[in-house]
Write a protein that holds these residues in place. Structure first.
Motif, mmCIF file in Angstrom:
data_model
loop_
_atom_site.group_PDB
_atom_site.id
_atom_site.type_symbol
_atom_site.label_atom_id
_atom_site.label_comp_id
_atom_site.label_asym_id
_atom_site.label_seq_id
_atom_site.Cartn_x
_atom_site.Cartn_y
_atom_site.Cartn_z
ATOM 1 N N UNK A 1 -48.057 12.538 -18.490
ATOM 2 C CA UNK A 1 -49.382 12.473 -19.120
ATOM 3 C C UNK A 1 -50.456 12.158 -18.086
ATOM 4 N N UNK A 2 -50.223 11.121 -17.269
ATOM 5 C CA UNK A 2 -51.281 10.650 -16.372
ATOM 6 C C UNK A 2 -51.429 11.505 -15.118
ATOM 7 N N UNK A 3 -50.319 11.919 -14.523
ATOM 8 C CA UNK A 3 -50.392 12.655 -13.264
ATOM 9 C C UNK A 3 -50.463 14.167 -13.458
ATOM 10 N N UNK A 4 -49.718 14.661 -14.427
ATOM 11 C CA UNK A 4 -49.618 16.110 -14.594
ATOM 12 C C UNK A 4 -50.555 16.672 -15.651
ATOM 13 N N UNK A 5 -51.182 15.777 -16.421
ATOM 14 C CA UNK A 5 -52.215 16.209 -17.363
ATOM 15 C C UNK A 5 -51.731 16.781 -18.679
ATOM 16 N N UNK A 6 -50.476 16.579 -19.039
ATOM 17 C CA UNK A 6 -50.007 17.054 -20.341
ATOM 18 C C UNK A 6 -50.567 16.174 -21.450
ATOM 19 N N UNK A 7 -50.669 16.741 -22.656
ATOM 20 C CA UNK A 7 -51.145 15.976 -23.811
ATOM 21 C C UNK A 7 -50.061 15.005 -24.259
ATOM 22 N N UNK A 8 -50.509 13.856 -24.758
ATOM 23 C CA UNK A 8 -49.572 12.828 -25.212
ATOM 24 C C UNK A 8 -48.665 13.378 -26.303
ATOM 25 N N UNK A 9 -49.236 14.066 -27.273
ATOM 26 C CA UNK A 9 -48.427 14.593 -28.381
ATOM 27 C C UNK A 9 -47.417 15.623 -27.888
ATOM 28 N N UNK A 10 -47.814 16.425 -26.909
ATOM 29 C CA UNK A 10 -46.920 17.442 -26.355
ATOM 30 C C UNK A 10 -45.713 16.801 -25.668
ATOM 31 N N UNK A 11 -45.965 15.796 -24.859
ATOM 32 C CA UNK A 11 -44.892 15.101 -24.142
ATOM 33 C C UNK A 11 -43.994 14.372 -25.133
ATOM 34 N N UNK A 12 -44.602 13.705 -26.108
ATOM 35 C CA UNK A 12 -43.825 12.967 -27.105
ATOM 36 C C UNK A 12 -42.895 13.906 -27.878
ATOM 37 N N UNK A 13 -43.416 15.061 -28.294
ATOM 38 C CA UNK A 13 -42.579 16.028 -29.016
ATOM 39 C C UNK A 13 -41.441 16.542 -28.139
ATOM 40 N N UNK A 14 -41.763 16.875 -26.901
ATOM 41 C CA UNK A 14 -40.766 17.432 -25.991
ATOM 42 C C UNK A 14 -39.644 16.430 -25.700
#
Length: 97
Positions: free
Chosen positions: A18-31
């Motif tokens: 989330x912080x370094x690579x810029x992915x959305x929180x919801x996207x990372x959480x789902x994945x």
């Protein structure tokens, strides 16, 4: 109410996504199969502005420094071993003459 426990490395990597690579929180959480709330909590705990993150960074820097010093000292030791063996051989040669 005991949820699944995740290793600290897993949490830190999730925060980095989330912080370094810029992915959305919801996207990372789902994945990763975690809740958005858990991921937000981890970001507070391990994010780049947290004290714990700073302590980990300091520790990692210290480990890198110590590994470099160990490598240098090991090389010096090996050189000294070779020099001692060389001079021991030279010493034996000079006493035979």
């Amino acid at each position: 109410m005991s949820g699944k426990r995740y290793p600290e490395d897993f949490k830190i990597e999730a925060v980095r996504q989330v912080t370094d690579r810029g992915y959305k929180v919801s996207e990372v959480a789902d994945r990763l199969g975690v809740t958005v709330k858990s991921l937000h909590d981890w970001i507070k705990k391990y994010g780049s502005h947290s004290e714990q993150h700073q302590a980990l960074s300091d520790q990692q820097a210290e480990i890198r420094k110590l590994k470099a010093e160990l490598r240098r000292v090991t090389e010096e030791r090996d050189i000294l071993k070779e020099a001692a063996a060389y001079f021991a051989g030279e010493s034996k040669k000079s006493t035979r003459s």
